[in-house]
Design an enzyme around this catalytic site. Structure first.
Site, mmCIF file in Angstrom:
data_model
loop_
_atom_site.group_PDB
_atom_site.id
_atom_site.type_symbol
_atom_site.label_atom_id
_atom_site.label_comp_id
_atom_site.label_asym_id
_atom_site.label_seq_id
_atom_site.Cartn_x
_atom_site.Cartn_y
_atom_site.Cartn_z
ATOM 1 N N ASP A 162 0.948 -1.061 -0.095
ATOM 2 C CA ASP A 162 -0.074 0.010 -0.055
ATOM 3 C C ASP A 162 0.879 1.246 -0.082
ATOM 4 O O ASP A 162 0.377 2.249 0.470
ATOM 5 C CB ASP A 162 -0.771 0.035 1.163
ATOM 6 C CG ASP A 162 -1.952 -1.156 1.276
ATOM 7 O OD1 ASP A 162 -2.418 -1.411 0.239
ATOM 8 O OD2 ASP A 162 -2.012 -1.993 2.264
ATOM 9 N N LYS A 210 -11.086 -4.143 -3.695
ATOM 10 C CA LYS A 210 -12.498 -4.206 -2.832
ATOM 11 C C LYS A 210 -13.669 -3.674 -3.480
ATOM 12 O O LYS A 210 -14.259 -2.767 -3.162
ATOM 13 C CB LYS A 210 -12.041 -3.346 -1.666
ATOM 14 C CG LYS A 210 -11.078 -4.031 -0.699
ATOM 15 C CD LYS A 210 -11.427 -3.697 0.710
ATOM 16 C CE LYS A 210 -10.231 -4.300 1.544
ATOM 17 N NZ LYS A 210 -8.853 -3.742 1.383
HETATM 18 P P1 BMP Z 1 -0.985 -3.800 7.159
HETATM 19 O O1 BMP Z 1 -0.375 -5.221 7.353
HETATM 20 O O2 BMP Z 1 -0.155 -2.875 6.780
HETATM 21 O O3 BMP Z 1 -2.015 -3.874 8.375
HETATM 22 O O4 BMP Z 1 -1.801 -4.285 5.765
HETATM 23 C C1 BMP Z 1 -3.064 -5.052 5.777
HETATM 24 C C2 BMP Z 1 -3.540 -4.879 4.476
HETATM 25 O O5 BMP Z 1 -4.775 -5.940 4.524
HETATM 26 C C3 BMP Z 1 -4.102 -3.695 3.919
HETATM 27 O O6 BMP Z 1 -3.988 -3.654 2.410
HETATM 28 C C4 BMP Z 1 -5.574 -3.697 4.275
HETATM 29 O O7 BMP Z 1 -6.333 -2.994 3.102
HETATM 30 C C5 BMP Z 1 -5.845 -5.198 3.890
HETATM 31 N N1 BMP Z 1 -7.030 -5.483 4.840
HETATM 32 C C6 BMP Z 1 -7.129 -5.381 5.936
HETATM 33 O O8 BMP Z 1 -6.051 -5.002 6.812
HETATM 34 N N2 BMP Z 1 -8.270 -5.706 6.694
HETATM 35 C C7 BMP Z 1 -9.242 -6.420 6.217
HETATM 36 O O9 BMP Z 1 -10.246 -6.678 6.955
HETATM 37 C C8 BMP Z 1 -9.083 -6.631 4.715
HETATM 38 C C9 BMP Z 1 -7.921 -6.332 4.231
HETATM 39 O O10 BMP Z 1 -8.214 -6.289 2.742
#
Ligand code: BMP
Length: 251
Positions: free
Chosen positions: A29, A91
């Site tokens: 991201d 999404k």
């Molecule tokens: P991070 O590990 O930096 O928190 O990122 C999590 C990723 O998973 C992000 O791309 C977010 O959009 C996605 N995501 C999430 O965190 N929770 C959900 O329930 C669904 C997701 O797609």
């Protein structure tokens, strides 16, 4: 509409996981902010993809990165790094004709799979996504519960209905939150061996390995890798905890 062709099916993802013995999916991201322009973003993305291929099975690319770089840059990058399985985290939550356009854009960029919100329902929603993406050879991951607190207010209350209608629509896999792992356990009882990818690890508080223990096939980690001072070392460390062949011992 773009006609390109998703070229690898979901068994390609599983074969790659076996080959490199890992259950790690990178969430990308990275975006234009804090003085980073699109060139900086592209360099950072390419450096990560260059360095992580021994540890990371697939890469989920989110809208912040897609919008920062644009479709053509993403397409060039994905063409160069065909050893990863690529998931478009669009999404999608819209009406049928828009769903189809977005799926065709994912195909154009070279993604292997697309994430769609199950909350849009089947008729004129999920059914359109599955038909468009399957006709192009790609996979659909259905989002049936989310990892943040507010998801419990509306979305997650409909969890069982969303799982069942996604199964009826013929999706290939699910995105389920590691922060609320009972959804993973509950889903596994209904969905058989469909693939579960689970975000919420490290930066959102769930520990590495916790989702796999509950029945997920892969854990998605973003900031816990790309926002650290040594992403390669972090990915190596996490992939050792997420070996494909250690599922039985984790359980
Ligand atoms: P991070 O590990 O930096 O928190 O990122 C999590 C990723 O998973 C992000 O791309 C977010 O959009 C996605 N995501 C999430 O965190 N929770 C959900 O329930 C669904 C997701 O797609």
């Amino acid at each position: 509409m773009f006609r390109w062709a998703f070229t690898r099916d979901i068994s390609w993802l599983l074969n790659r996981a076996r080959r490199i013995n890992s259950r790690l999916i990178l969430a990308l991201d990275i975006c234009r902010r804090n003085g980073m322009n699109s060139r900086d973003v592209r360099v950072k993305v390419e450096n990560l993809l260059e360095g992580l291929r021994d540890y990371v099975v697939g890469v989920k690319i989110g809208l912040p990165t897609i919008l920062s770089l644009g479709m053509n840059s993403i397409r060039e990058i994905l063409k160069c790094y065909r050893d990863y399985y690529f998931i478009a985290d669009l999404k999608i939550a819209d009406v049928g004709h828009i769903v189809r356009i977005l799926c065709s854009y994912a195909d154009y960029m070279g993604f292997d799979a697309v994430i769609v919100h199950a909350i849009i329902g089947r008729c004129g929603g999920l059914d359109e996504a599955v038909s468009e993406i399957h006709s192009r050879g790609g996979a659909v991951f259905s989002l049936c519960a989310m990892s943040h607190k507010g998801a419990e207010e509306v979305l997650n209350r409909n969890f069982t209905t969303l799982i069942k209608l996604s199964m009826d629509a013929g999706v290939d896999g699910f995105i389920l939150p590691a922060t609320i792992p009972e959804y993973i356990t509950r889903a596994r009882k209904i969905i058989g061996n469909k693939v579960i990818l689970s975000p919420g690890i490290v930066a959102q508080g769930a520990s590495v390995g916790s989702a796999v223990k509950c029945g997920a096939d892969f854990e998605i980690i973003g900031r816990g890798i790309y926002a650290t001072s040594n992403p390669i070392e972090k990915a190596r460390e996490y992939s050792l905890k997420l070996k494909w062949y250690s599922r039985c011992t984790l359980c």
